[in-house]
Design an enzyme around this catalytic site. Structure first.
Site, PDB file in Angstrom:
ATOM      1  N   LYS A   1       1.573  14.671   2.293  1.00  0.00           N
ATOM      2  CA  LYS A   1       0.247  15.088   1.790  1.00  0.00           C
ATOM      3  C   LYS A   1       0.138  16.617   1.656  1.00  0.00           C
ATOM      4  CE  LYS A   1      -2.236  11.025   3.670  1.00  0.00           C
ATOM      5  NZ  LYS A   1      -3.126  10.447   2.632  1.00  0.00           N
TER       6      LYS A   1
ATOM      7  N   HIS B   1       0.794  -1.231   0.000  1.00  0.00           N
ATOM      8  CA  HIS B   1       0.000   0.000   0.000  1.00  0.00           C
ATOM      9  C   HIS B   1       0.821   1.274   0.000  1.00  0.00           C
ATOM     10  CE1 HIS B   1      -4.033  -1.663   0.776  1.00  0.00           C
ATOM     11  NE2 HIS B   1      -3.370  -2.623   1.384  1.00  0.00           N
TER      12      HIS B   1
ATOM     13  N   THR C   1      -8.075   7.198  -1.366  1.00  0.00           N
ATOM     14  CA  THR C   1      -9.446   6.755  -1.655  1.00  0.00           C
ATOM     15  C   THR C   1     -10.433   7.883  -1.405  1.00  0.00           C
ATOM     16  OG1 THR C   1      -9.470   5.791   0.548  1.00  0.00           O
ATOM     17  CG2 THR C   1      -9.213   4.269  -1.313  1.00  0.00           C
TER      18      THR C   1
ATOM     19  N   LYS D   1      -7.763  14.499   5.571  1.00  0.00           N
ATOM     20  CA  LYS D   1      -6.995  13.257   5.502  1.00  0.00           C
ATOM     21  C   LYS D   1      -5.979  13.323   6.630  1.00  0.00           C
ATOM     22  CE  LYS D   1      -5.895  14.366   1.142  1.00  0.00           C
ATOM     23  NZ  LYS D   1      -5.970  13.230   0.245  1.00  0.00           N
ATOM     24  N   ARG D   2      -5.255  12.241   6.891  1.00  0.00           N
ATOM     25  CA  ARG D   2      -4.231  12.301   7.923  1.00  0.00           C
ATOM     26  C   ARG D   2      -3.252  13.439   7.620  1.00  0.00           C
ATOM     27  NH1 ARG D   2      -4.106   8.158  11.973  1.00  0.00           N
ATOM     28  NH2 ARG D   2      -2.171   9.203  12.530  1.00  0.00           N
TER      29      ARG D   2
ATOM     30  N   LYS E   1     -14.106   9.383  -3.286  1.00  0.00           N
ATOM     31  CA  LYS E   1     -15.369   9.695  -2.594  1.00  0.00           C
ATOM     32  C   LYS E   1     -15.864  11.096  -2.945  1.00  0.00           C
ATOM     33  CE  LYS E   1     -13.951   6.500   0.910  1.00  0.00           C
ATOM     34  NZ  LYS E   1     -13.373   6.204   2.218  1.00  0.00           N
TER      35      LYS E   1
END
Ligand code: PLP
Length: 805
Positions: A537, A375, A646, A531-532, A650
């Protein structure tokens, strides 16, 4: 005549529907009252929202147990091949709403609840999230379980029943503070304790060699500390099917009761020491996302979990009385990341030491049973454990002179101390492809369940889509969304589409007001990054761009400012408790929010041009409110760092556009929805290595706009700048590993394109509709079918002929 027949048919259908609904409603109310008075031991006149939730949940649970039992019976009788999904995380969120929708009971039970004087929304809101995961990986496992159940596959999940899930996040003075998530404080109706299913797991001891009378050599594990694994089963109902599958979560318990002798001698702490140690194993979920922390307790969790799960799987297989050579025909085991790779060696141990198979025969079974999903490509996320193990004999035989390859493929990383690389136990990457050949490796694009992420989270959009497409079939075949394209120019449809988005934005605005006290305007552009919190990120880049836009706005003339698109920039996400830089990003976001939200000068005729919000405690149920409300969402990781993502799927499924980098699943989303419906920017992955090299070894000038923003922070505009210097240093002294400076200009320019596009309302609506219409590929049903067909070789086994409800 035609019309009359149709009317009659509709009326009849309505009658039949109402009859069913009436029966469900009445049976619900009877069951509700029974649970209030018996399960909860309350008087029927003393029921608050929480008790109403519990009584409703127990009513649904009764229905689930019946389906769950029938499903297990049918799958066992069919002697079907089963797939086992081993995941250290299942980020399930709430279950009641999902179960009601999947079972088709939402309307009848809803009416039943309202008749009893409660509001469905209040009742659903009482449930605490099952938050046994960190982020994407755990939520993927949950989506996959929904698809496995919906598609009637004989599947089980195996995980751990942590006493504490992911911590709860609160904010104090703009800083993240963590609170324990003791989610089992009240009873959990969504688990069935199986106190009869208890497995001994041993830690330590020795393996001794024995030779019996006929000269057969056996190895026996002796001594060590035994700990018990107790099963708790979580039923997962499929959508519009009788199939209800199981996630088995293990809880650790001491094998021996406390030491009575010590207790009687007054040594209370020593008397319970062993018990505490055993219970600690499943006490807490490690709160790191995409980051490995080499704690011994974590390794113990992993072994405890795989040992219990494999013992259970082997026990179930042995009940079929087949020979072990048939094991791979009956069992497929999917490893969700490297966390369960010890399962590979554990199955080999069971087959050789306990079942008496010879080594090569056992290894053949093992290699045909397991499949592994990788992942992440972040080096800091790769699991490695400092224990010397394993040899490289086979590689040495094939490539006798390639010392370099040997070192790369080694399970052992040569260092002091030596490390065991877990991914190498399961096999990864280029050099492995060279050694094993390409057929061992496949790409599977991730997916999300449309049941939770559209039907449940966005009921108004779901209803509109069903009405337009004429049936609910799209919920089981997401490619049917494509047919929405036919209506994209239909003005009435566009109007309703916009109205749904608006009402979702109002819902989010209310939530933000309740959680943070900040007022936001639902007519503004909602720009969301949830998100985290992680350096890769790049929430840092986002907040830096917010400062840039704020400074630009302040300099504009009144006339120009009146044309600026008002924007609400929304952040949410948890930082790992030990991740200081990520926690500083949260602090900076809140400090910028304080300044921007309180600056009257950027209000134009009472229209607020800019708002910044950090929504605390982002989790699945909060995501369900946030995601349907987005106009644009940001997925802006440095190219080459995000394996998939993901949440991007969404947002787009819910008609939100993406502002993103050419990374992870953004790339595949782009392929599906087309250039006009996504805003992409930044350097490509193939440039990253060179750019990093340049930062490290040459004196690269920082982007001028970025420089100005940094100077602004350093001037103290957002509070004591010393607080933020470790964060600023990642751009300067840290040499900007995530390439914020390199992407900043392209990011700002693309932000301007977003504003421009948002101003053209009708075109934006077309983009939004096309986004949803073209997302069919990203259903987790598609992903699961691909796994089932090309990796697991399992077939659906529908549960038929059983009376339900
Ligand atoms: N956390 C929660 C609560 C989620 O629902 C999701 C996915 O939707 C994630 C994290 C993963 O988000 P991302 O794909 O943006 O990393």
């Amino acid at each position: 005549q035609m019309v009359r027949t149709k009317c009659f048919y509709n009326n009849y259908a309505l009658l039949v529907y109402n009859k069913i609904s009436q029966a469900d409603k009445e049976s619900f109310q009877r069951s509700f009252v029974r649970h209030v008075t018996t399960t909860l031991a309350r008087s029927a006149f003393n029921v608050d929202n929480f008790s109403a939730y519990q009584a409703t949940a127990h009513t649904v649970r009764d229905r689930l147990i019946k389906r769950w039992n029938d499903t297990q019976q049918v799958h066992t009788e069919a002697t079907a091949k089963r797939v086992y999904y081993l995941s250290l995380e299942f980020l399930l969120g709430r279950s009641l709403d999902n179960a009601l929708l999947n079972l088709g009971l939402k309307e009848s039970y809803g009416e039943g609840i309202e008749d009893l004087g409660f509001r469905m929304e209040d009742v659903l809101g009482q449930e605490v999230d099952a938050a046994l995961g960190n982020g994407g990986l755990g939520r993927l496992a949950a989506c996959y379980m929904d698809s496995l159940a919906t598609l009637d596959y004989p599947a089980w999940g195996y995980g751990l029943r942590y006493t504490y899930g992911i911590f709860q996040q609160r904010l104090k003075d703009g800083y993240q503070v963590e609170f324990p998530d003791y989610w089992l404080n009240f009873d959990n109706p969504w688990e069935l304790p199986r106190l009869d299913i208890v497995i001994d797991v041993c830690f330590g001891g020795t393996v001794n060699k024995y030779t019996d009378e006929v000269g057969q050599v056996r190895y026996v594990w002796e001594g060590g500390e035994p700990v018990q694994a107790v099963a708790y089963d979580v039923p997962i109902p499929g959508y519009d099917t009788n199939n209800c599958i199981n996630i088995r979560l293990w809880s650790s318990k001491p094998k021996r009761q406390f030491d009575l002798k010590r207790f009687n001698e007054g040594q209370y702490e020593q008397a319970v020491e062993e018990q505490m140690k055993a219970e600690n194993i499943t006490a807490v979920l490690y709160p790191n996302d995409n980051h490995m922390v080499g704690k011994e307790l974590r390794l113990k969790q992993q072994y405890f979990w795989v040992a219990a799960s494999l013992s259970d799987i082997v026990r179930r297989f042995k009940k079929t009385q087949r020979s072990f050579t048939e094991f791979p025909d009956m069992v497929a085991i999917q490893l969700n990341d490297t966390h369960p790779t010890l399962a590979i060696v554990e199955l080999q141990r069971i087959l050789v030491d306990e079942e008496g198979l010879d080594w090569d025969e056992a290894w053949d079974i093992v290699t045909n049973t397991f499949a592994f999903t990788n992942h992440t490509i972040l080096p800091e996320a790769m699991e490695k454990w400092p224990v010397p193990m394993f040899f490289l004999q086979k590689v040495e035989q094939t490539y006798p002179d390639d010392r370099d390859l040997l070192a790369k493929l080694s399970i052992i990383e040569e260092a002091t101390p030596q490390f065991v690389r877990m991914a190498h136990l399961a096999v990864i990457f280029k050099d492995f492809v060279r050694y094993f050949g390409p057929e061992k490796f496949e790409n599977k694009t991730n997916g999300i369940t449309p049941r939770r992420w559209l039907h449940q989270a966005n009921p108004k959009l779901s209803k509109l889509i069903t009405e337009k497409l004429g049936s609910k079939e799209w919920l089981k075949d997401l490619r049917l969304l494509k047919n929405l394209e036919k209506f994209v120019e239909d003005k009435e449809f566009q109007k309703r589409w916009v109205a749904v988005k608006h009402s979702n934005k109002v819902r989010l605005a209310d939530y933000i007001k309740a959680q943070t006290g900040i007022l936001v305007n639902p007519n503004a552009l909602f720009d969301i990054q949830v998100k985290r919190i992680h350096e890769y990120k790049r929430q840092f880049m986002n907040i830096l761009s917010v400062i840039h836009r704020y400074n630009t706005l302040k300099k504009l003339s009144a006339e120009k400012s009146s044309k600026v698109v008002p924007r609400v920039v929304i952040f949410g996400g948890k930082a790992a408790p030990g991740y200081h830089i990520a926690k500083l990003v949260i602090k900076l976001i809140n400090s910028v929010a304080d300044v921007v939200n309180n600056d009257e000068s950027i209000h134009d005729n009472l229209k607020v041009k800019s708002r910044v919000v950090f929504i605390p405690d982002y989790n699945v149920s909060v995501a369900e409110i946030i995601i349907p409300a987005s106009d644009i969402s940001q997925h802006i990781s440095t190219a080459g760092t995000e394996a998939s993502g993901t949440s991007n799927m969404k947002f787009v499924l819910n008609g939100g556009l993406i502002l993103g980098t050419v990374d992870g699943a953004n790339i595949e989303i782009h392929e599906e929805i087309g250039d006009d419906n996504i805003f992409m920017f930044g350097n490509l992955a193939n440039r990253v290595e060179d750019l990093r090299h340049a930062h490290r070894y040459r004196n690269v000038q920082m982007d001028p706009s970025l420089q100005a923003v940094i100077r602004d922070i350093e001037s103290g505009h957002y509070g004591d700048p010393r607080i933020f210097s470790p964060l600023i240093n990642t751009l300067t002294i840290g040499k900007d590993y995530y390439l914020i400076s390199d992407d900043f200009d392209s990011y700002l320019k693309t932000q301007d394109l977003v504003d421009e596009a948002y101003n053209k309302k009708e075109e934006w609506t077309v983009k939004s509709i096309l986004c949803t219409a073209r997302m069919g590929k990203f259903s987790s049903d598609r992903a699961i079918k691909e796994y089932a067909e090309s990796i697991w070789n399992v077939e659906p086994v529908p549960v038929t002929g059983v009376k339900i409800n």
